[in-house]
Design an enzyme around this catalytic site. Structure first.
Site, mmCIF file in Angstrom:
data_model
loop_
_atom_site.group_PDB
_atom_site.id
_atom_site.type_symbol
_atom_site.label_atom_id
_atom_site.label_comp_id
_atom_site.label_asym_id
_atom_site.label_seq_id
_atom_site.Cartn_x
_atom_site.Cartn_y
_atom_site.Cartn_z
ATOM 1 N N HIS A 28 0.841 -1.202 0.000
ATOM 2 C CA HIS A 28 0.000 0.000 0.000
ATOM 3 C C HIS A 28 0.876 1.251 0.000
ATOM 4 C CE1 HIS A 28 0.727 0.486 4.300
ATOM 5 N NE2 HIS A 28 0.170 -0.685 4.574
ATOM 6 N N HIS A 31 3.997 1.334 2.393
ATOM 7 C CA HIS A 31 5.187 0.573 1.985
ATOM 8 C C HIS A 31 5.928 1.306 0.872
ATOM 9 C CE1 HIS A 31 2.263 -2.746 3.226
ATOM 10 N NE2 HIS A 31 3.191 -2.757 4.170
ATOM 11 N N CYS A 137 1.972 -9.676 19.790
ATOM 12 C CA CYS A 137 1.082 -9.159 18.747
ATOM 13 C C CYS A 137 1.475 -9.799 17.433
ATOM 14 C CB CYS A 137 1.170 -7.636 18.632
ATOM 15 S SG CYS A 137 0.295 -7.031 17.155
ATOM 16 N N CYS A 140 2.345 -7.282 14.619
ATOM 17 C CA CYS A 140 3.731 -6.774 14.681
ATOM 18 C C CYS A 140 4.727 -7.918 14.666
ATOM 19 C CB CYS A 140 3.984 -6.001 15.971
ATOM 20 S SG CYS A 140 3.008 -4.534 16.221
ATOM 21 N N CYS A 159 -2.612 -4.060 21.300
ATOM 22 C CA CYS A 159 -1.364 -3.590 20.700
ATOM 23 C C CYS A 159 -1.569 -2.112 20.329
ATOM 24 C CB CYS A 159 -1.059 -4.416 19.453
ATOM 25 S SG CYS A 159 0.089 -3.580 18.352
ATOM 26 N N HIS A 162 -1.688 -1.846 16.277
ATOM 27 C CA HIS A 162 -2.802 -2.458 15.559
ATOM 28 C C HIS A 162 -4.151 -2.266 16.233
ATOM 29 C CE1 HIS A 162 0.722 -4.457 13.769
ATOM 30 N NE2 HIS A 162 -0.022 -4.434 12.690
ATOM 31 N N LYS A 310 -2.181 4.878 11.831
ATOM 32 C CA LYS A 310 -1.203 4.438 10.843
ATOM 33 C C LYS A 310 -1.928 3.723 9.701
ATOM 34 C CE LYS A 310 2.555 1.139 10.298
ATOM 35 N NZ LYS A 310 2.572 -0.309 10.417
ATOM 36 N N LYS A 313 -3.163 -2.390 6.387
ATOM 37 C CA LYS A 313 -4.059 -3.203 5.580
ATOM 38 C C LYS A 313 -5.517 -3.016 6.026
ATOM 39 C CE LYS A 313 -5.259 -7.874 4.625
ATOM 40 N NZ LYS A 313 -5.453 -9.147 5.267
#
Ligand code: MSP
Length: 534
Positions: A28, A31, A137, A140, A159, A162, A310, A313
């Site tokens: 995405h 990255h 997690c 991670c 987490c 996430h 952040k 996905k």
């Protein structure tokens, strides 16, 4: 004769890495952000004439990938093969990423060496068997400390990255004696203040290490998608130990000594701030344990955010890199994120902001300057670049402006990885040249048919062309396709050779374009944007 230190230094490549990405899904914007930054840095150093090695790749082991594959009813290997070939490699090609290698952690050249590395640490008594009990997690792939977690309203521990519940692990693991490396790491950070960048990232790591390190579990024993621990095949090597070693295995560790010495260690590890501790604490400790040299810098970029979180996905905007490149073009895409967000800070993507900057900075400031210049050389001099014979203070200011832009961009991009400031320095110069043209009014000077008038006209146009010659070189690492178009439009190839062969160090030298060169009005560098797609 043995090579001296200096000779060795000279033959070592400037080695840049991106993280190797999890292939649980297609890449995405986040990255691509790190990868484009790595590519720009790499191309910058190549443009300086340095030997460079740029590595990217994929992280394919671990529970996260295994579960994704299971959910899709395929084997983890088949899942990874498909995603790498159909999504990851094609995107990097599409974005003009010039990596020298692409490492996959499922390749034998990697897994064999990972086993040797870990076996070696075991033989050196750096690894022991123990039991791990604590939060983990899977998103991670990280053992969490209770203090790392945040609490949901109902008390569930989540987490912080996430925002999903952590899992409680209780399993037999092998441990690396990471706790022994705290003092050595602190000594290393003190002796190498530039090792972790930016400053905020450095402080975070320092605080973390000062609190005391715990030994690191380096194996998992409740699933099997990983590299087997060589002396105990009921365990697989912890995915992060496996992954970090890519930086060594991809450049010949344990297999090709000459390549390894000529490349390793990395000069710059580019990482997102979420994976800083792995790179700035665990990785150097692993290298110390083996007596291997430590990297030059670990540079943490901020996050691309969506709705205050952040980008990941699970919260994607639905905008793929390809959606943006099909609208704005690949070059503008490469430019935008580095231009709009200070490297190291978080930033949000907005379609409106991208459109506004594209139109004002790329199309109006830069693209128009290039097309106006080509049009005027065509109209007034039949497309042959005229000679500058009547230069004065105004031209001197442009010359100086270019030299300053070169120095600033080289320092900011090449050394400090402050891409935004480097790009701004180049675009400030573009603005200066636009101001110069506006003030000199070549269209008015053209009406003066006297030899003095024609000499002034020639000088103004040559000055603008020379300025653009410098800009083409400076922007080549960021926007290679448009720089090439400009290079061709200036007729530079014939007298100066390929754009890639121009050195940053020479970009500010004045008077390189050969008078008489054929200037052509090539394709528009930044076409007007279509309507935003629905
Ligand atoms: N596989 C590990 C890294 C191993 S390196 C030895 C991993 N992979 S990842 O696929 O989760 O992505 C890692 C990197 O992608 C981040 O560190 C960062 O560089 C980049 N990004 C992923 N999402 C991002 C944003 N939303 N914003 C900016 N960069 C992001 O962690």
């Amino acid at each position: 004769m043995a090579a001296t230190g200096t000779e060795k230094q000279e033959s070592k490549a400037f080695y840049v890495t991106t993280p190797i990405y999890y292939v649980n899904d297609a890449p995405h914007l986040g990255h691509a952000y790190t990868t484009v930054a790595g590519d720009v840095l790499t191309r910058w150093h190549r443009q300086r004439g340095e030997k460079v090695w740029f590595l990217t790749g994929t992280d394919e082991h671990g529970q996260k990938i295994m579960r994704t594959a299971e959910a899709n009813d395929v084997t983890p290997q088949a899942w990874c093969d498909k995603l790498v070939e159909e999504a990851w490699k094609p995107l990097w090609e599409h974005l003009d990423i010039t990596n020298d290698d692409f490492i996959r952690t499922t390749e034998k050249r990697h897994t064999d060496r990972v086993q040797e590395f870990v076996q070696d640490l075991y033989d050196k008594d750096q690894i022991y068997k123990g039991g791990y009990e604590g939060p983990y997690c899977v998103g991670c792939e990280e053992y969490k400390l209770p203090g790392d977690l945040i609490e949901a309203e109902d008390g569930t521990r989540l987490c912080p990255v996430h925002k999903r519940p952590v899992e409680l692990l209780k399993e037999e693991n092998y441990f690396f004696k990471l706790s022994e490396y705290g003092p050595k790491l602190l000594e290393f950070y003190a002796a190498n203040p530039g090792f972790i960048q930016p400053e905020s990232a450095r402080n975070e790591v320092l605080n973390f290490v000062r609190q005391g390190l715990q030994d690191l579990s380096i194996s998992r024993s409740t699933f099997d998608w990983g590299v087997p621990v060589p002396w105990d095949e009921k365990h697989v090597i912890y995915v992060w130990v496996d992954a970090l070693l890519n930086y060594a295995t991809a450049v010949g560790y344990g297999a090709n000594q000459e390549k390894f010495e000529g490349t390793f260690p990395a000069d710059v590890h580019l990482v997102g701030k979420d994976i800083l501790r792995f790179h700035a604490v665990i990785w150097p400790a692993m290298l110390m344990a083996q007596g291997l040299p430590l990297p030059g810098k670990v540079v943490a970029n901020g996050w691309l955010m969506v709705g205050g979180e952040k980008m990941s996905k699970s919260n994607l905007t639905g905008i793929k890199p390809q959606d943006l490149t099909s609208h704005f073009g690949v070059d503008a895409y490469r430019w935008y994120f580095l231009r709009a967000i200070a490297f190291g800070s978080d930033g949000s993507f907005s379609w409106e902001d991208f459109s506004a900057r594209y139109t004002s900075e790329l199309a109006n400031d830069y693209g128009n300057l290039a097309s106006r210049l080509a049009a005027m050389v065509g109209k007034y001099f039949g497309g042959a670049l005229p000679e500058a014979t009547a230069a004065g203070d105004a031209e001197q200011a442009v010359r100086e402006g270019l030299a300053e832009a070169v120095a600033a961009a080289d320092r900011k991009i090449g050394e400090e990885l402050d891409f935004q400031a480097g790009i701004l320095a180049i675009f400030d110069f573009v603005k200066q040249v636009n101001g110069y043209i506006t003030e000199q009014e070549p269209w008015k000077v053209a009406k003066d048919a006297s030899p003095e008038g024609q000499a002034r006209l020639a000088t103004i146009l040559y000055t603008a062309a020379e300025a653009l010659r410098g800009v083409a070189v400076l922007l080549n690492p960021v926007m290679p396709e448009t720089s090439q178009k400009l290079w061709e439009s200036l007729g530079a190839e014939e007298s100066l050779g390929a754009l890639s062969a121009q050195r940053v160090q020479d970009a500010g030298t004045w008077g390189l374009l050969a008078p008489g060169a054929t200037v052509t009005k090539g394709a528009v560098l930044f076409p007007r944007l279509e309507e935003k797609p629905a």
